[in-house]
Design an enzyme around this catalytic site. Structure first.
Site, short mmCIF file in Angstrom:
data_model
loop_
_atom_site.label_atom_id
_atom_site.label_comp_id
_atom_site.label_asym_id
_atom_site.label_seq_id
_atom_site.Cartn_x
_atom_site.Cartn_y
_atom_site.Cartn_z
N SER A 10 7.48 -3.54 2.17
CA SER A 10 6.46 -2.73 2.53
C SER A 10 5.14 -3.24 1.85
O SER A 10 4.65 -4.82 1.39
CB SER A 10 6.58 -2.06 0.99
OG SER A 10 5.33 -2.07 0.95
N ASP A 36 3.14 2.45 2.57
CA ASP A 36 3.15 3.29 2.15
C ASP A 36 2.32 3.86 2.11
O ASP A 36 0.82 3.50 1.67
CB ASP A 36 2.50 2.53 0.89
CG ASP A 36 4.45 2.10 1.05
OD1 ASP A 36 4.63 0.74 0.00
OD2 ASP A 36 5.47 2.64 0.40
N HIS A 65 6.39 5.62 5.22
CA HIS A 65 6.85 6.34 3.65
C HIS A 65 5.59 7.41 3.16
O HIS A 65 4.84 6.84 2.36
CB HIS A 65 7.13 5.49 2.84
CG HIS A 65 7.08 5.92 1.44
ND1 HIS A 65 7.79 4.99 0.54
CD2 HIS A 65 7.39 7.37 1.16
CE1 HIS A 65 8.19 5.92 -0.48
NE2 HIS A 65 7.71 7.10 -0.09
N GLY A 144 4.19 4.95 -6.13
CA GLY A 144 2.27 5.24 -6.63
C GLY A 144 1.76 3.66 -6.09
O GLY A 144 0.79 3.28 -6.06
N PHE A 145 2.82 2.06 -7.05
CA PHE A 145 2.07 0.46 -7.09
C PHE A 145 3.54 0.32 -7.07
O PHE A 145 4.57 0.21 -7.46
CB PHE A 145 1.47 0.55 -9.18
CG PHE A 145 0.06 1.54 -9.02
CD1 PHE A 145 0.84 3.11 -9.40
CD2 PHE A 145 -1.09 1.36 -8.87
CE1 PHE A 145 -0.27 4.02 -9.98
CE2 PHE A 145 -1.50 2.72 -9.30
CZ PHE A 145 -1.29 3.37 -9.56
N GLY A 146 3.20 -0.97 -6.29
CA GLY A 146 3.81 -1.76 -6.43
C GLY A 146 4.28 -2.16 -7.32
O GLY A 146 3.26 -2.44 -8.80
N GLY A 147 5.55 -3.65 -7.56
CA GLY A 147 5.28 -4.69 -8.75
C GLY A 147 5.93 -3.94 -9.76
O GLY A 147 5.95 -4.02 -10.75
N ASP A 173 13.66 1.91 -2.66
CA ASP A 173 12.26 1.20 -2.58
C ASP A 173 12.21 1.61 -4.13
O ASP A 173 11.60 2.61 -4.64
CB ASP A 173 11.94 2.28 -1.54
CG ASP A 173 10.38 2.02 -1.88
OD1 ASP A 173 9.59 2.85 -0.92
OD2 ASP A 173 9.20 0.77 -2.65
N GLY A 175 10.47 -2.33 -6.66
CA GLY A 175 12.18 -3.05 -8.04
C GLY A 175 12.72 -4.12 -7.06
O GLY A 175 14.01 -4.04 -8.25
N GLY A 195 8.06 -4.88 -2.01
CA GLY A 195 6.71 -5.16 -1.73
C GLY A 195 6.56 -6.28 -2.71
O GLY A 195 6.40 -7.85 -1.79
C1 DX5 Z 1 5.46 3.45 -3.76
C2 DX5 Z 1 6.13 2.12 -3.57
C3 DX5 Z 1 6.36 0.73 -3.88
C4 DX5 Z 1 6.48 0.06 -2.65
C5 DX5 Z 1 7.41 -1.32 -2.96
O1 DX5 Z 1 5.41 2.76 -4.98
O2 DX5 Z 1 6.84 2.43 -2.70
O3 DX5 Z 1 7.78 0.93 -3.94
O4 DX5 Z 1 7.27 0.39 -1.52
O5 DX5 Z 1 7.42 -1.97 -4.87
P1 DX5 Z 1 7.67 -3.28 -5.05
O6 DX5 Z 1 8.89 -3.48 -3.70
O7 DX5 Z 1 6.59 -4.18 -5.42
O8 DX5 Z 1 8.68 -2.34 -6.57
#
Ligand code: DX5
Length: 215
Positions: A10, A36, A65, A144-147, A173, A175, A195
């Site tokens: 992602s 995303d 997505h 909403g957010f990665g990590g 998708d 974590g 991601g």
């Molecule tokens: C929604 C996004 C994230 C992203 C992956 O928040 O869809 O989940 O794609 O994020 P990571 O792999 O950093 O959790």
């Protein structure tokens, strides 16, 4: 017979100032590229408006997505990019007829059609259309957010869906890293979105290889 497991980086966590280079760094090793799309209403963040995605050049199949309140409108726009897959959130389309119509519109637009459920959403909430989707995305974070940290409770939904639909593309998708990836695949997922695990790594090839060797 075990289904092949696809890896879909992602680009939410990629360096936006060097997006082309970031995509090049994973292209040879990934199966899909997940985009995303966030509208700042369905999720408290905005990301990847159409104009920005139109500038993306890649050999990878695009996986769109849609984390948006009006997925039908966004799907129409993003289908112009000829993506491989378009996924919308069940929480944004409550009525069965609307879900069915959107699945059909996505397919008519040349992409496979996916439905996503957030951690609080049960599989029974989408029982009306689950037999008709090409892809089920079981979120392992609140979007909403990665990590963010992996929410293991959702694995039971993956197990249940895999039992009901042995051939369904089940994507996860949120974590996902070399520790959580094997949990996802053992539960029945065969498409993993990662991601931050990939884009925080200096060596992207190694990061993706470690995902593949962990499952
Ligand atoms: C929604 C996004 C994230 C992203 C992956 O928040 O869809 O989940 O794609 O994020 P990571 O792999 O950093 O959790």
């Amino acid at each position: 017979m075990a289904l092949p497991v696809l890896i879909a980086p992602s680009i939410l966590s990629a360096d936006m100032k060097r997006l082309s280079e970031e995509i090049r760094s994973i292209e040879p090793f990934a199966d899909w590229l997940q985009i995303d799309v966030m509208d700042g209403r369905f999720v408290p963040n905005t990301a990847f408006p159409l104009a920005q995605v139109q500038t993306i050049r890649t050999t990878l199949p695009l996986d769109i997505h849609l984390m948006v309140e009006q997925p039908a409108e966004y799907a129409r726009e993003f289908l112009s990019l000829h993506p491989k897959n378009v996924t919308f959130h069940a929480e944004a389309v409550q009525k069965t007829d609307d879900r069915r119509a959107l699945l059909q519109a996505i397919r008519k637009g040349g992409a496979t059609a996916g439905i996503a459920i957030n951690p609080p959403t049960s599989l029974s909430d989408i029982a009306d259309v689950l037999g008709e989707v090409d892809l089920l995305l079981v979120m392992s974070v609140n979007p909403g957010f990665g990590g963010q940290a992996f929410i293991a409770d959702v694995l039971s939904k993956v197990k249940e869906a895999r039992t009901q639909f042995p051939q369904l593309m089940i994507q996860m998708d949120g974590g996902i890293d070399a520790t959580t990836a094997p949990l996802c695949v053992s539960a029945g997922a065969n498409n993993l979105v990662a991601g931050s695990f990939i884009f925080r790594a200096a060596d992207r090839a190694k990061a993706i290889a470690s995902l593949r060797s962990s499952i």
